[in-house]
Scaffold this motif. Structure first.
Motif, PDB file in Angstrom:
ATOM      1  N   VAL A 191      36.459  46.899  42.877  1.00 31.89           N
ATOM      2  CA  VAL A 191      37.738  47.603  42.789  1.00 31.89           C
ATOM      3  C   VAL A 191      38.202  47.581  41.331  1.00 31.89           C
ATOM      4  CG1 VAL A 191      40.158  47.589  43.514  1.00 31.89           C
ATOM      5  CG2 VAL A 191      38.352  47.118  45.183  1.00 31.89           C
ATOM      6  N   VAL A 192      38.596  48.750  40.839  1.00 27.40           N
ATOM      7  CA  VAL A 192      39.021  48.908  39.452  1.00 27.40           C
ATOM      8  C   VAL A 192      40.541  48.878  39.371  1.00 27.40           C
ATOM      9  CG1 VAL A 192      39.018  50.502  37.487  1.00 27.40           C
ATOM     10  CG2 VAL A 192      36.957  50.235  38.893  1.00 27.40           C
ATOM     11  N   PHE A 193      41.029  48.113  38.408  1.00 31.72           N
ATOM     12  CA  PHE A 193      42.465  48.034  38.146  1.00 31.72           C
ATOM     13  C   PHE A 193      42.784  48.839  36.891  1.00 31.72           C
ATOM     14  CE2 PHE A 193      41.849  44.661  41.065  1.00 31.72           C
ATOM     15  CZ  PHE A 193      43.071  44.445  41.683  1.00 31.72           C
ATOM     16  N   LEU A 194      43.910  49.518  36.933  1.00 35.95           N
ATOM     17  CA  LEU A 194      44.371  50.301  35.793  1.00 35.95           C
ATOM     18  C   LEU A 194      45.062  49.381  34.786  1.00 35.95           C
ATOM     19  CD1 LEU A 194      45.837  53.245  37.897  1.00 35.95           C
ATOM     20  CD2 LEU A 194      43.630  53.164  36.737  1.00 35.95           C
ATOM     21  N   LEU A 195      45.379  49.894  33.634  1.00 37.15           N
ATOM     22  CA  LEU A 195      46.029  49.096  32.599  1.00 37.15           C
ATOM     23  C   LEU A 195      47.381  48.531  33.045  1.00 37.15           C
ATOM     24  CD1 LEU A 195      45.212  51.162  29.389  1.00 37.15           C
ATOM     25  CD2 LEU A 195      44.151  49.031  30.174  1.00 37.15           C
ATOM     26  N   ASN A 196      48.041  49.208  33.977  1.00 34.30           N
ATOM     27  CA  ASN A 196      49.333  48.730  34.469  1.00 34.30           C
ATOM     28  C   ASN A 196      49.190  47.627  35.524  1.00 34.30           C
ATOM     29  OD1 ASN A 196      48.542  50.125  36.762  1.00 34.30           O
ATOM     30  ND2 ASN A 196      50.193  51.626  36.682  1.00 34.30           N
ATOM     31  N   GLY A 197      47.946  47.205  35.799  1.00 38.00           N
ATOM     32  CA  GLY A 197      47.699  46.132  36.751  1.00 38.00           C
ATOM     33  C   GLY A 197      47.585  46.580  38.191  1.00 38.00           C
ATOM     34  N   LYS A 198      47.703  47.880  38.430  1.00 32.60           N
ATOM     35  CA  LYS A 198      47.588  48.396  39.792  1.00 32.60           C
ATOM     36  C   LYS A 198      46.179  48.929  40.046  1.00 32.60           C
ATOM     37  CE  LYS A 198      52.440  49.422  40.354  1.00 32.60           C
ATOM     38  NZ  LYS A 198      53.426  50.398  40.805  1.00 32.60           N
ATOM     39  N   ARG A 229      43.997  35.217  42.959  1.00 32.34           N
ATOM     40  CA  ARG A 229      42.904  35.233  43.942  1.00 32.34           C
ATOM     41  C   ARG A 229      42.623  36.621  44.508  1.00 32.34           C
ATOM     42  NH1 ARG A 229      42.533  32.293  49.721  1.00 32.34           N
ATOM     43  NH2 ARG A 229      40.290  32.553  49.996  1.00 32.34           N
ATOM     44  N   GLN A 230      43.669  37.329  44.929  1.00 37.28           N
ATOM     45  CA  GLN A 230      43.467  38.643  45.532  1.00 37.28           C
ATOM     46  C   GLN A 230      42.776  39.577  44.544  1.00 37.28           C
ATOM     47  OE1 GLN A 230      47.013  40.769  46.799  1.00 37.28           O
ATOM     48  NE2 GLN A 230      45.827  42.006  48.232  1.00 37.28           N
ATOM     49  N   ARG A 231      43.226  39.578  43.311  1.00 36.29           N
ATOM     50  CA  ARG A 231      42.620  40.453  42.305  1.00 36.29           C
ATOM     51  C   ARG A 231      41.152  40.084  42.068  1.00 36.29           C
ATOM     52  NH1 ARG A 231      44.905  43.243  36.998  1.00 36.29           N
ATOM     53  NH2 ARG A 231      42.908  43.812  36.076  1.00 36.29           N
ATOM     54  N   ARG A 232      40.868  38.797  41.972  1.00 31.44           N
ATOM     55  CA  ARG A 232      39.470  38.373  41.762  1.00 31.44           C
ATOM     56  C   ARG A 232      38.570  38.818  42.911  1.00 31.44           C
ATOM     57  NH1 ARG A 232      42.021  33.664  40.477  1.00 31.44           N
ATOM     58  NH2 ARG A 232      41.198  32.612  42.324  1.00 31.44           N
ATOM     59  N   LEU A 233      39.052  38.659  44.140  1.00 28.91           N
ATOM     60  CA  LEU A 233      38.253  39.072  45.300  1.00 28.91           C
ATOM     61  C   LEU A 233      37.988  40.575  45.275  1.00 28.91           C
ATOM     62  CD1 LEU A 233      39.953  36.907  48.076  1.00 28.91           C
ATOM     63  CD2 LEU A 233      37.623  36.633  47.191  1.00 28.91           C
TER      64      LEU A 233
END
Length: 116
Positions: free
Chosen positions: A95-102, A85-89
Motif C-alpha cells: 500500500v502506497v502512502f501519499l506525502l500527506n500521510g494518507k 503498526r497499521q502503516r507498517r502492515l
C-alpha cells in the motif's frame, strides 16, 4: 446510539458480519469504515464498524489494518501502544502512502464487485 463491544446482542451479530466482510479484503487493498457499513446495508453505521475493528479478538486472522478512515487516513487510536503498526502492515502489503500521510485510495481502495 453507538454499539460498543459486548453492549447488546445485536451488536455481536453486526460485529460478526463486519469481521466476515473484512476478511474478504485482499492484501494491498483497503476499505473505509463507511464503505464496510454501506456494504452491510447499514450506511449510517461507520462508527459501529470502528467499534467492531477496535474490538477485534486478539489472535484472530481478521485483517483489521485494512480498514481506514474516509479519504485514506489512519486512525490514531487503532494501535495506541504502537502508533505506526497499521502503516507498517499496510506498507508490507504494498500500500502506497501519499506525502500527506494518507493512502492513495485511487490505487488501493477495495471494490468487491470488481475482479482483483
Amino acid at each position: 446510539m453507538v454499539a460498543r463491544p459486548g453492549s447488546r446482542p445485536a451488536a455481536a451479530g453486526f460485529f460478526t458480519a463486519v469481521y466476515a466482510l473484512v476478511r474478504r479484503i485482499p492484501p494491498g487493498r483497503v476499505a473505509t469504515y463507511g464503505q464496510i457499513a454501506k456494504l452491510l446495508g447499514a450506511s449510517r453505521s461507520a462508527r459501529n464498524v470502528g467499534w467492531a475493528m477496535h474490538g477485534t479478538p486478539r489472535g484472530s486472522r481478521i485483517p483489521w489494518h485494512r480498514v481506514v478512515q474516509q479519504g485514506g487516513g489512519l486512525s490514531p487510536s487503532v494501535s495506541p501502544h504502537d502508533p505506526g503498526r497499521q502503516r507498517r502492515l499496510l506498507e508490507r502489503e504494498g500500500v502506497v502512502f501519499l506525502l500527506n500521510g494518507k493512502i492513495d485510495m485511487g490505487a488501493h481502495q477495495w471494490h468487491p464487485d470488481r475482479p482483483a
